[in-house]
Design a protein around this motif. Sequence first.
Motif, PDB file in Angstrom:
ATOM      1  N   PRO A 174       0.812  -1.205   0.000  1.00 18.61           N
ATOM      2  CA  PRO A 174       0.000   0.000   0.000  1.00 18.61           C
ATOM      3  C   PRO A 174       0.844   1.253   0.000  1.00 18.61           C
ATOM      4  N   GLY A 175       0.341   2.269  -0.629  1.00 17.09           N
ATOM      5  CA  GLY A 175       0.957   3.572  -0.559  1.00 17.09           C
ATOM      6  C   GLY A 175       2.351   3.658  -1.132  1.00 17.09           C
ATOM      7  N   GLN A 176       2.668   2.849  -2.114  1.00 15.77           N
ATOM      8  CA  GLN A 176       3.985   2.970  -2.744  1.00 15.77           C
ATOM      9  C   GLN A 176       3.903   3.995  -3.849  1.00 15.77           C
ATOM     10  N   GLY A 177       4.781   4.965  -3.790  1.00 12.30           N
ATOM     11  CA  GLY A 177       4.833   5.983  -4.826  1.00 12.30           C
ATOM     12  C   GLY A 177       5.431   5.427  -6.107  1.00 12.30           C
ATOM     13  N   LYS A 178       5.653   6.292  -7.054  1.00 14.50           N
ATOM     14  CA  LYS A 178       6.166   5.872  -8.357  1.00 14.50           C
ATOM     15  C   LYS A 178       7.524   5.189  -8.274  1.00 14.50           C
ATOM     16  N   LYS A 179       8.313   5.508  -7.261  1.00  8.33           N
ATOM     17  CA  LYS A 179       9.630   4.892  -7.109  1.00  8.33           C
ATOM     18  C   LYS A 179       9.583   3.660  -6.203  1.00  8.33           C
ATOM     19  N   GLY A 180       8.396   3.199  -5.815  1.00  4.16           N
ATOM     20  CA  GLY A 180       8.274   2.004  -4.989  1.00  4.16           C
ATOM     21  C   GLY A 180       8.531   2.245  -3.513  1.00  4.16           C
ATOM     22  N   VAL A 230      -7.697  -0.367   2.648  1.00  9.56           N
ATOM     23  CA  VAL A 230      -6.523  -1.222   2.519  1.00  9.56           C
ATOM     24  C   VAL A 230      -6.549  -2.222   3.663  1.00  9.56           C
ATOM     25  N   TYR A 231      -6.173  -3.459   3.382  1.00 15.50           N
ATOM     26  CA  TYR A 231      -5.969  -4.390   4.484  1.00 15.50           C
ATOM     27  C   TYR A 231      -4.607  -5.044   4.321  1.00 15.50           C
ATOM     28  N   GLY A 232      -4.018  -5.335   5.457  1.00 16.79           N
ATOM     29  CA  GLY A 232      -2.724  -5.999   5.456  1.00 16.79           C
ATOM     30  C   GLY A 232      -2.759  -7.173   6.408  1.00 16.79           C
ATOM     31  N   LEU A 288      -6.368  -2.831   9.213  1.00 17.55           N
ATOM     32  CA  LEU A 288      -7.280  -2.186   8.278  1.00 17.55           C
ATOM     33  C   LEU A 288      -7.006  -0.694   8.256  1.00 17.55           C
ATOM     34  N   GLY A 289      -7.071  -0.092   7.072  1.00 17.03           N
ATOM     35  CA  GLY A 289      -6.817   1.338   6.980  1.00 17.03           C
ATOM     36  C   GLY A 289      -7.243   1.924   5.661  1.00 17.03           C
ATOM     37  N   ASP A 290      -6.675   3.086   5.362  1.00 17.05           N
ATOM     38  CA  ASP A 290      -7.016   3.838   4.159  1.00 17.05           C
ATOM     39  C   ASP A 290      -5.747   4.272   3.442  1.00 17.05           C
ATOM     40  N   MET A 291      -5.807   4.270   2.135  1.00 17.41           N
ATOM     41  CA  MET A 291      -4.727   4.842   1.337  1.00 17.41           C
ATOM     42  C   MET A 291      -4.930   6.348   1.374  1.00 17.41           C
ATOM     43  N   ARG A 292      -3.977   7.073   1.952  1.00 14.09           N
ATOM     44  CA  ARG A 292      -4.141   8.511   2.160  1.00 14.09           C
ATOM     45  C   ARG A 292      -3.521   9.351   1.049  1.00 14.09           C
ATOM     46  N   SER A 293      -2.573   8.799   0.342  1.00 12.56           N
ATOM     47  CA  SER A 293      -1.959   9.490  -0.796  1.00 12.56           C
ATOM     48  C   SER A 293      -1.334   8.430  -1.680  1.00 12.56           C
ATOM     49  N   LEU A 346      -2.625   4.854   6.000  1.00 11.43           N
ATOM     50  CA  LEU A 346      -2.897   5.030   7.422  1.00 11.43           C
ATOM     51  C   LEU A 346      -3.675   3.806   7.899  1.00 11.43           C
ATOM     52  N   PHE A 347      -3.045   2.994   8.753  1.00 15.66           N
ATOM     53  CA  PHE A 347      -3.731   1.844   9.339  1.00 15.66           C
ATOM     54  C   PHE A 347      -4.412   2.288  10.619  1.00 15.66           C
TER      55      PHE A 347
END
Length: 96
Positions: free
Chosen positions: A5-11, A68-70, A78-83, A88-89
Motif C-alpha cells: 500500500p501507498g507505494q509511490g512511483k519509485k516504490g 486497505v488491508y494488510g 485495516l486502513g485507508d490509502m491517504r496518498s 494510514l492503518f
Amino acid sequence: MTSAPGQGKKGIGLALFKPHVFARYRLRYKLKKTGLELIAAYFTKNNSLSCAFQDHDENGTTLINRKVYGTSEQGIVLGDMRSEAGTLFRTISAMI
C-alpha cells in the motif's frame, strides 16, 4: 492491484499506524507493555505485511481513501490509502 500500500512511483511509501492499533493489540494479546516497548513487540512479531488494495482506477487515477488491508503473523490491519505514497492503518483484528 499491487502488493504494497501507498507505494509511490519509485516504490517507496509510508505506512502510519494509529495508536488504536497498538491499544487493540495490547488488549487482544493481554500484554502489560506500553509505549515504545509495546510498539517494538508488535513489529517484532509482525514485521512484514502482505497488503491488497486497488490503487488506481481504469484511467490510471490514484484512488485516495481506498480501503486497505494488510495481513501479518498475528492479525489483519485495516486502513485507508491517504496518498499515492502513504497508508494510514486504523485498527487491527488479532488472530489468537
